[in-house]
Design a protein around this motif. Structure first.
Motif, short mmCIF file in Angstrom:
data_model
loop_
_atom_site.label_atom_id
_atom_site.label_comp_id
_atom_site.label_asym_id
_atom_site.label_seq_id
_atom_site.Cartn_x
_atom_site.Cartn_y
_atom_site.Cartn_z
N PHE A 77 -0.02 -3.04 -9.77
CA PHE A 77 -0.87 -4.17 -9.42
C PHE A 77 -2.07 -3.44 -8.84
O PHE A 77 -2.94 -4.06 -8.29
N LYS A 144 -6.31 2.75 12.86
CA LYS A 144 -5.19 2.16 12.43
C LYS A 144 -4.97 2.72 10.89
O LYS A 144 -5.80 2.60 9.80
N GLY A 181 1.97 -1.54 1.58
CA GLY A 181 2.95 -0.76 1.04
C GLY A 181 4.21 -1.65 0.88
O GLY A 181 5.04 -1.17 0.14
N GLU A 183 4.67 -4.57 -0.36
CA GLU A 183 4.73 -5.23 -1.70
C GLU A 183 5.65 -6.53 -1.78
O GLU A 183 5.88 -7.35 -0.98
N HIS A 258 -4.72 -10.10 -6.62
CA HIS A 258 -5.51 -10.04 -7.50
C HIS A 258 -5.41 -9.21 -8.96
O HIS A 258 -5.59 -7.96 -8.68
N LYS A 293 -1.86 -13.31 9.82
CA LYS A 293 -3.29 -13.17 9.40
C LYS A 293 -3.83 -13.70 8.27
O LYS A 293 -3.34 -13.51 7.09
N TYR A 325 -9.40 -4.68 -2.61
CA TYR A 325 -9.53 -6.07 -3.28
C TYR A 325 -10.84 -6.17 -4.13
O TYR A 325 -10.73 -6.78 -5.20
#
Ligand code: V47
Length: 384
Positions: A77, A144, A181, A183, A258, A293, A325
């Motif tokens: 992906f 982060k 990660g 998925e 995507h 979110k 993305y």
């Protein structure tokens, strides 16, 4: 299912939500049935969203840093990764990394979101050094950094325990972990997407250990590819189970697949209807995670705004230098100004509040926007 049965089953679920009774795997799968009106699912999710987070729409001022795209794994992906000798492959120098820290400070960022590939030739010390020099140079910025997949790789590189890696990274300056990660946890799907990288057990154990050592983490789900409703709801249940045990997840982020430039490019991107349904079902299933979110980069601005009425209370940040993305065909802007992000939240009928990474209020100096201090904790803001 005939209409009367459908209505009765939905009423049962509505009663559960109204009485704050936990939904089951079967409830979640039922809510994915296309005959169950999306708007009805959204209304239920909005009830929970307002119960948990009132009328607020959270955002932060952040930037991304992907120190390398070279990766030993070949997830089907992923459009971001590169082979070692591909001309597209890169690994940043210290100067380039520090330049990003300087730019982030100039833009008033409170957070750097740092993830990247698992480079064949870069040792653990290289990844640690990135965190260390950023923390030394820009101590105010929250780092982060590293998904559970990277932590798993660091375990392999160092031959040390998860706890050792996390504590060592924290000593270098790690503030919390992003949710990537994950998925889809179910092996029927995970094995088709990324059979070689950190498995479900490893992902969950790394987050469990992070919570045990006092690091907050986020969690995600990548949907809209080869999975079915059952796999999505199973994924949510596994996150809910761990959260029952640790309470360390701050926010859940559903991530729409995507397909462009990936090995799954023959698939269609999930529709906005699917995005909103997944947002709402996530809010309903994850009764023990405070925030959901709507990541505008991946959803598009209009769907992210709508999602604020379908269970989401957070929109992520202003973002800068996003690659994962955009390499996979996202057509959203590279970043939004603070005014634009506040405007999109206000337009959706919510009250924008700037938060830092661990949900504390950010108070800006009125005479110099790039200076800020931390106010009260925003956990939890209940509806009045
Ligand atoms: O793990 C990769 C996903 C994730 C594609 O923690 C893709 O606050 C769709 O985790 N299409 C990384 N998705 C992004 C991520 C994230 C994003 C925003 C906020 C936070 C947070 C975390 O992106 C990967 C993978 O699941 N991904 N490629 C793709 N082609």
């Amino acid at each position: 299912m005939i209409k009367a049965e459908l209505d009765a089953r939905f009423r049962e679920i509505r009663d559960k939500v109204e009485s704050e009774t936990r939904l089951s795997l079967d409830d979640g799968i039922f809510l994915y049935e296309p005959q169950v009106p999306l708007q009805a699912v959204g209304e239920l999710a909005n009830l929970v969203r307002e119960r948990k987070n009132g009328n607020v729409g959270y955002f932060n001022i952040n930037t991304h840093l992907n120190p390398t795209n070279v990766c030993v794994y070949r997830c089907r992906f992923c459009a971001f990764r590169s082979d070692l000798r591909d001309p597209k492959g890169y690994a940043m120098s210290d100067e380039q990394v520090l330049e990003r820290g300087r730019e982030a400070t100039e833009n008033g960022c409170t957070e750097m979101h740092i993830v990247g590939g698992l480079h064949h030739q870069r040792p653990y010390e290289w990844y640690r050094h990135i965190v260390e020099i950023l923390k030394q140079g820009y101590p105010q910025i929250h780092l982060k950094a590293w998904t559970a997949v990277e932590i798993n790789w660091f375990e392999f590189q160092t031959k040390k325990s998860i706890r050792w890696v996390l504590e060592d990274m924290r000593e270098a300056g790690l503030g919390s972990m992003p949710g990537g990660g994950a998925e889809i946890f179910h092996p029927e799907v995970r094995d088709q997407l990324c059979e070689h990288k950190a498995n479900t057990h490893a992902w969950l154990e790394i987050h469990r250990t992070a919570h045990e050592v006092g690091l907050k983490t986020n969690c995600t789900m990548l949907y809209g590819h080869v999975e079915q409703a059952y796999h999505r709801v199973d994924h949510l249940m596994r996150l809910r189970e761990l959260q029952d045990q640790t309470g360390g997840f701050q926010v859940f982020i559903p991530l729409a697949f995507h397909p462009e430039n990936t090995k799954l490019s023959d698939l269609k991107k999930p529709s906005a209807l699917m995005d909103l349904r997944t947002m709402a079902i996530s809010r309903l299933m994850l009764d023990n995670i405070q925030h959901i979110k709507a990541y505008w980069i991946m959803l598009g601005i209009e769907t992210a705004q709508t999602a604020l009425a379908y269970g989401a209370d957070d929109i992520d940040g202003t973002v800068r230098h996003e690659l994962i993305y955009h390499d996979a065909g996202a057509t959203t802007p590279q970043c939004l100004s603070v005014d634009a992000i506040k405007q999109l939240i206000t337009e959706a009928g919510r009250v924008p509040i700037e938060r830092d990474t661990i949900y504390q209020e950010v108070i800006r100096d009125p005479s110099d926007f790039t200076k800020w201090s931390i106010g009260r904790s925003l956990e939890p803001v209940a509806a009045t």
